[in-house]
Design an enzyme around this catalytic site. Sequence first.
Site, PDB file in Angstrom:
ATOM      1  N   SER A  50       0.875  -1.183   0.000  1.00 60.96           N
ATOM      2  CA  SER A  50       0.000   0.000   0.000  1.00 60.96           C
ATOM      3  C   SER A  50       0.903   1.221   0.000  1.00 60.96           C
ATOM      4  O   SER A  50       1.562   1.503   1.001  1.00 60.96           O
ATOM      5  CB  SER A  50      -0.869   0.037   1.255  1.00 60.96           C
ATOM      6  OG  SER A  50      -1.586  -1.148   1.403  1.00 60.96           O
TER       7      SER A  50
ATOM      8  N   LYS B 196      -7.297   1.591  -2.665  1.00 59.30           N
ATOM      9  CA  LYS B 196      -6.877   1.158  -1.326  1.00 59.30           C
ATOM     10  C   LYS B 196      -6.981   2.322  -0.326  1.00 59.30           C
ATOM     11  O   LYS B 196      -7.413   2.140   0.812  1.00 59.30           O
ATOM     12  CB  LYS B 196      -5.442   0.618  -1.389  1.00 59.30           C
ATOM     13  CG  LYS B 196      -4.805   0.291  -0.051  1.00 59.30           C
ATOM     14  CD  LYS B 196      -5.447  -0.886   0.647  1.00 59.30           C
ATOM     15  CE  LYS B 196      -4.796  -1.107   2.018  1.00 59.30           C
ATOM     16  NZ  LYS B 196      -5.432  -2.182   2.777  1.00 59.30           N
TER      17      LYS B 196
ATOM     18  N   LYS C  13       0.410   5.796   8.089  1.00 59.19           N
ATOM     19  CA  LYS C  13       1.106   5.918   6.790  1.00 59.19           C
ATOM     20  C   LYS C  13       0.095   6.001   5.644  1.00 59.19           C
ATOM     21  O   LYS C  13       0.220   6.832   4.741  1.00 59.19           O
ATOM     22  CB  LYS C  13       2.044   4.707   6.643  1.00 59.19           C
ATOM     23  CG  LYS C  13       2.760   4.532   5.339  1.00 59.19           C
ATOM     24  CD  LYS C  13       2.137   3.553   4.371  1.00 59.19           C
ATOM     25  CE  LYS C  13       1.901   2.161   4.877  1.00 59.19           C
ATOM     26  NZ  LYS C  13       1.357   1.236   3.875  1.00 59.19           N
TER      27      LYS C  13
HETATM   28  P1  NAD Z   1       5.838  -6.044   7.312  1.00 55.55           P
HETATM   29  O1  NAD Z   1       6.575  -4.909   7.896  1.00 55.55           O
HETATM   30  O2  NAD Z   1       5.442  -7.208   8.172  1.00 55.55           O
HETATM   31  O3  NAD Z   1       6.636  -6.652   6.036  1.00 55.55           O
HETATM   32  C1  NAD Z   1       7.414  -5.884   5.158  1.00 55.55           C
HETATM   33  C2  NAD Z   1       8.685  -6.678   4.840  1.00 55.55           C
HETATM   34  O4  NAD Z   1       9.482  -5.949   3.901  1.00 55.55           O
HETATM   35  C3  NAD Z   1       9.590  -6.874   6.072  1.00 55.55           C
HETATM   36  O5  NAD Z   1       9.816  -8.262   6.260  1.00 55.55           O
HETATM   37  C4  NAD Z   1      10.878  -6.129   5.721  1.00 55.55           C
HETATM   38  O6  NAD Z   1      12.042  -6.752   6.237  1.00 55.55           O
HETATM   39  C5  NAD Z   1      10.846  -6.167   4.198  1.00 55.55           C
HETATM   40  N1  NAD Z   1      11.641  -5.104   3.554  1.00 55.55           N
HETATM   41  C6  NAD Z   1      11.685  -3.777   3.855  1.00 55.55           C
HETATM   42  N2  NAD Z   1      12.478  -3.124   2.979  1.00 55.55           N
HETATM   43  C7  NAD Z   1      12.935  -4.053   2.095  1.00 55.55           C
HETATM   44  C8  NAD Z   1      13.769  -3.995   0.939  1.00 55.55           C
HETATM   45  N3  NAD Z   1      14.305  -2.832   0.495  1.00 55.55           N
HETATM   46  N4  NAD Z   1      14.037  -5.154   0.273  1.00 55.55           N
HETATM   47  C9  NAD Z   1      13.507  -6.340   0.692  1.00 55.55           C
HETATM   48  N5  NAD Z   1      12.716  -6.454   1.782  1.00 55.55           N
HETATM   49  C10 NAD Z   1      12.420  -5.325   2.468  1.00 55.55           C
HETATM   50  O7  NAD Z   1       4.533  -5.397   6.638  1.00 55.55           O
HETATM   51  P2  NAD Z   1       3.163  -6.142   6.217  1.00 55.55           P
HETATM   52  O8  NAD Z   1       2.190  -6.065   7.351  1.00 55.55           O
HETATM   53  O9  NAD Z   1       3.487  -7.446   5.570  1.00 55.55           O
HETATM   54  O10 NAD Z   1       2.612  -5.079   5.136  1.00 55.55           O
HETATM   55  C11 NAD Z   1       3.169  -4.978   3.828  1.00 55.55           C
HETATM   56  C12 NAD Z   1       2.316  -3.983   3.039  1.00 55.55           C
HETATM   57  O11 NAD Z   1       0.958  -4.466   2.979  1.00 55.55           O
HETATM   58  C13 NAD Z   1       2.238  -2.580   3.659  1.00 55.55           C
HETATM   59  O12 NAD Z   1       2.228  -1.624   2.651  1.00 55.55           O
HETATM   60  C14 NAD Z   1       0.910  -2.598   4.428  1.00 55.55           C
HETATM   61  O13 NAD Z   1       0.347  -1.305   4.577  1.00 55.55           O
HETATM   62  C15 NAD Z   1       0.074  -3.489   3.508  1.00 55.55           C
HETATM   63  N6  NAD Z   1      -1.031  -4.189   4.169  1.00 55.55           N
HETATM   64  C16 NAD Z   1      -0.866  -4.776   5.389  1.00 55.55           C
HETATM   65  C17 NAD Z   1      -1.941  -5.417   5.998  1.00 55.55           C
HETATM   66  C18 NAD Z   1      -1.812  -6.054   7.369  1.00 55.55           C
HETATM   67  O14 NAD Z   1      -2.864  -6.370   7.985  1.00 55.55           O
HETATM   68  N7  NAD Z   1      -0.608  -6.275   7.889  1.00 55.55           N
HETATM   69  C19 NAD Z   1      -3.181  -5.477   5.352  1.00 55.55           C
HETATM   70  C20 NAD Z   1      -3.312  -4.912   4.080  1.00 55.55           C
HETATM   71  C21 NAD Z   1      -2.230  -4.263   3.496  1.00 55.55           C
END
Ligand code: NAD
Length: 303
Positions: A96, A171, A239
């Site tokens: 997102s 979104k 965010k």
């Molecule tokens: P998270 O922080 O658990 O996972 C993100 C991952 O990205 C981490 O493991 C981190 O180490 C990795 N990362 C960061 N920078 C990186 C890079 N340059 N190269 C490789 N890996 C890298 O976050 P999440 O909860 O999995 O959310 C991911 C996205 O999905 C976000 O944008 C969030 O807003 C969206 N989202 C989350 C949810 C939820 O309920 N958690 C629901 C819908 C949407």
Amino acid sequence: MSNIGFIGLGIMGNPMCRNLLKAGHKVVVYDVVPALIDRVTEYGASRGGSSREVAEQSDIVITMLPDGPEVEQAIHGPGGVFEGARPGSTVIDMSSISPLVAQNVGAACAAKGLRFLDAPVSGGEPKAIEGSLAIMVGGDEAVFHEMAPVLQAMGSSVTLTGPVGAGNVTKLANQIVVACNIAAMGEALVLATRAGLDPNVVFNAIKGGLAGSTVLNAKAPMVIARNFKPGFRIRLHQKDLRNALLAADSMKVGLPLTSTVQQMLMTLMNQGKGDLDHSAIVMFIEEMAGIEVKAPPAATEKP
Ligand code: NAD
């Protein structure tokens, strides 16, 4: 079946990868945290040493990262997707992020001969595990139709909403509705509690009427039980609303409710509550009223 690269193996990326593997795709993965790569290779994914290596071995590269800066770094930063991707490959960003950043990344991909979709998701970790996410997609219609079977391995609803950037506008619309609903619910439950009513009785009385919603059904019981374990974290929702306000500003659109709730979320983050579930927005309203939402003593005392 496709050769898929997957970058970002956090709360959402891990189960999404598992569902791609279950659907029979070959998946190569990368995350900056090596332990998160180990968890997915256990299920049959192969290990990439960088985003570049993932792109070298894939026809489709999916990113699931926190926000725009991480997406830009993984795609066109050093050791990124652009250094390894073959022309004609497809990049699908499922994070997102700001629609403006998605459009910039899409234009940069086009200049490199790569196809691009922005495809953020709704549904959280439980639906990511079930493979029943709602996926909202922006991009070219022909690319969308070609990629739909891959997206359907992770989601039960996959919808093209417009050109590149439209997935993230959709979104943000979703996140505005959810955040403002939670804040309104918080005000309602604080008022009911101050009036001496049992918030659980009030919740049950209103949930079948016009005020009823998926948000109310999911979040009111959490607030009443004082269970703020995420779920979806305050800092991620802050965010999203910040990205909504930036996009709205660029289009000269006022979002007064979103702006107020974004300030509430930022205040909660500054109070060290950024990792609580977003239902903890109620704490902001509770602090103003000097009261905590809970059943009155008569409702909890045993006869
Ligand atoms: P998270 O922080 O658990 O996972 C993100 C991952 O990205 C981490 O493991 C981190 O180490 C990795 N990362 C960061 N920078 C990186 C890079 N340059 N190269 C490789 N890996 C890298 O976050 P999440 O909860 O999995 O959310 C991911 C996205 O999905 C976000 O944008 C969030 O807003 C969206 N989202 C989350 C949810 C939820 O309920 N958690 C629901 C819908 C949407």
